[in-house]
Write a protein that holds these residues in place. Sequence first.
Motif, short mmCIF file in Angstrom:
data_model
loop_
_atom_site.label_atom_id
_atom_site.label_comp_id
_atom_site.label_asym_id
_atom_site.label_seq_id
_atom_site.Cartn_x
_atom_site.Cartn_y
_atom_site.Cartn_z
N TRP A 129 0.83 -1.20 0.00
CA TRP A 129 0.00 0.00 0.00
C TRP A 129 0.87 1.26 0.00
N ASN A 130 1.94 1.23 0.73
CA ASN A 130 2.84 2.39 0.77
C ASN A 130 3.45 2.67 -0.60
N VAL A 133 0.42 4.33 -2.85
CA VAL A 133 -0.03 5.69 -2.56
C VAL A 133 0.81 6.71 -3.34
N GLY A 134 0.09 7.59 -4.05
CA GLY A 134 0.76 8.59 -4.87
C GLY A 134 1.03 8.11 -6.28
N TRP A 137 -2.78 4.78 -6.49
CA TRP A 137 -3.87 5.33 -5.69
C TRP A 137 -3.52 6.74 -5.25
N THR A 138 -4.44 7.65 -5.47
CA THR A 138 -4.28 9.04 -5.03
C THR A 138 -5.59 9.52 -4.42
N ALA A 139 -5.52 10.60 -3.69
CA ALA A 139 -6.73 11.16 -3.08
C ALA A 139 -7.77 11.46 -4.16
N CYS A 141 -9.65 9.02 -5.50
CA CYS A 141 -9.98 7.78 -6.22
C CYS A 141 -11.32 7.24 -5.74
N GLY A 144 -11.20 2.97 -1.83
CA GLY A 144 -10.09 3.07 -0.89
C GLY A 144 -9.49 1.71 -0.59
N ARG A 145 -8.52 1.72 0.29
CA ARG A 145 -7.78 0.49 0.61
C ARG A 145 -8.69 -0.61 1.15
N ASP A 198 2.33 0.08 -9.00
CA ASP A 198 2.81 0.85 -7.85
C ASP A 198 3.95 1.76 -8.30
#
Length: 310
Positions: A129-130, A133-134, A137-139, A141, A144-145, A198
Motif C-alpha cells: 500500500w505504501n 499511494v501517490g 492510488w491518489t486522493a 480515487c 479506498g484500501r 505501484d
Amino acid sequence: MSVRRAYAVPLLAVLVASGCGGGASPVGGPAKATLTPSATASTATSSSTSSSTAPSATTSARPSTTPRTRMTTAPTRHTAATQPPPPAAAALSPVPRAGAEPTVRFPRNEPAVGSGANASVAPVPDALWNRMVGYSWTAGCPVGRSQLRYVRVNFWGFDGVRSRGGVVVNASIAGATAAAFTRLYALQFRIRQMKPMDSGWGRNPKGPGANDYAAMNADNTSAFNCRYVGGQEASKVYSKHAYGTAIDVNDFENPYVADNGTVYPDTYFLRRAPAPGVFTGGGSAVGAFTSQGLRWGGSWSHPDYQHFER
C-alpha cells in the motif's frame, strides 16, 4: 459222643452253604449275580481282546485334548495395482521469440510457492500500500484500501518456469480472480509477469495513476490502477481499473484498440493467431474468466483483448 457228632454234621453243612452266598437276599434288595471262576476269566479275556482291536465307546465319544492351531495371519487380499498419478511438471519449454517482443522477454519473477496455483486472497499489506499511494492510488480515487484485496497466485512464465505474482482487485471480484488464474495455471497458459501497479512503474504521464503504458510495453498483467480510460485521458472518465473491477492479462499478446483506432502496445498480435499467452474467442483461457462472471473486451467493436471486467 456219637449223638453229638450226628447233630454237628448237619449244622456245619448249613453254615457252609449260608457262607457261600446261596442264602436269600434281604427283603426288597436286588439279587447279586455270582460269577464262577471260569466265567470271570472268560469275560476278562474277551474285554482285553476287544480293547486291543477297536476303540471303546468312551474313547470315541471324548473330544480330543490336543490344542488346535488358529490362523493368526489375516488373509491376503488381492487388489488391482493402482498406478500413481503422473508427477506435476516442474517446468515447461520457453516460448520461442515472436515477430514482436515486449521490453523484457523473460522478466525476473518471484519463484512459485507451494503446489499447483496455490491462490490466496488477503487485504492489501502495508508495504504494498505504501508503494501504491501517490501512484496507482491518489486522493479522490473512487475506492479506498478497505475495498481492495491482494490476490496472489502461481503461474507459468514465458520462460517455462513456475513463478508467482499478484494483482490488486476490488474485494467483490477477488474470489473470481483467484479462480480464473487457478484455471489458467491448470491450462498451462503462459503469463509474462504479474506485478501490482505501484511506484515501480512510475507515474502516468497522461493523468492520474501509475504508468500503464510502461506496464503494457513490459507485458505486465495487472488490475487496480486509479487512472482514466487509456488513450482517452482528456475525457477524465475513470477506467474500470480505477475501481479494481478490471484485469488486463498479457497486454503485448492481447492488444487494446482505442476508440480512435490507436493500438496499444503493438499491432503485431492483432492477427489473433493461436499462440502462447494469446486469448481467442471461445477458447478455454477466455472461459476461465467468463465462467466467473467477467466480461471479455475482445468481443467489443473496439476490441480490448487483454481486458476482463465486471
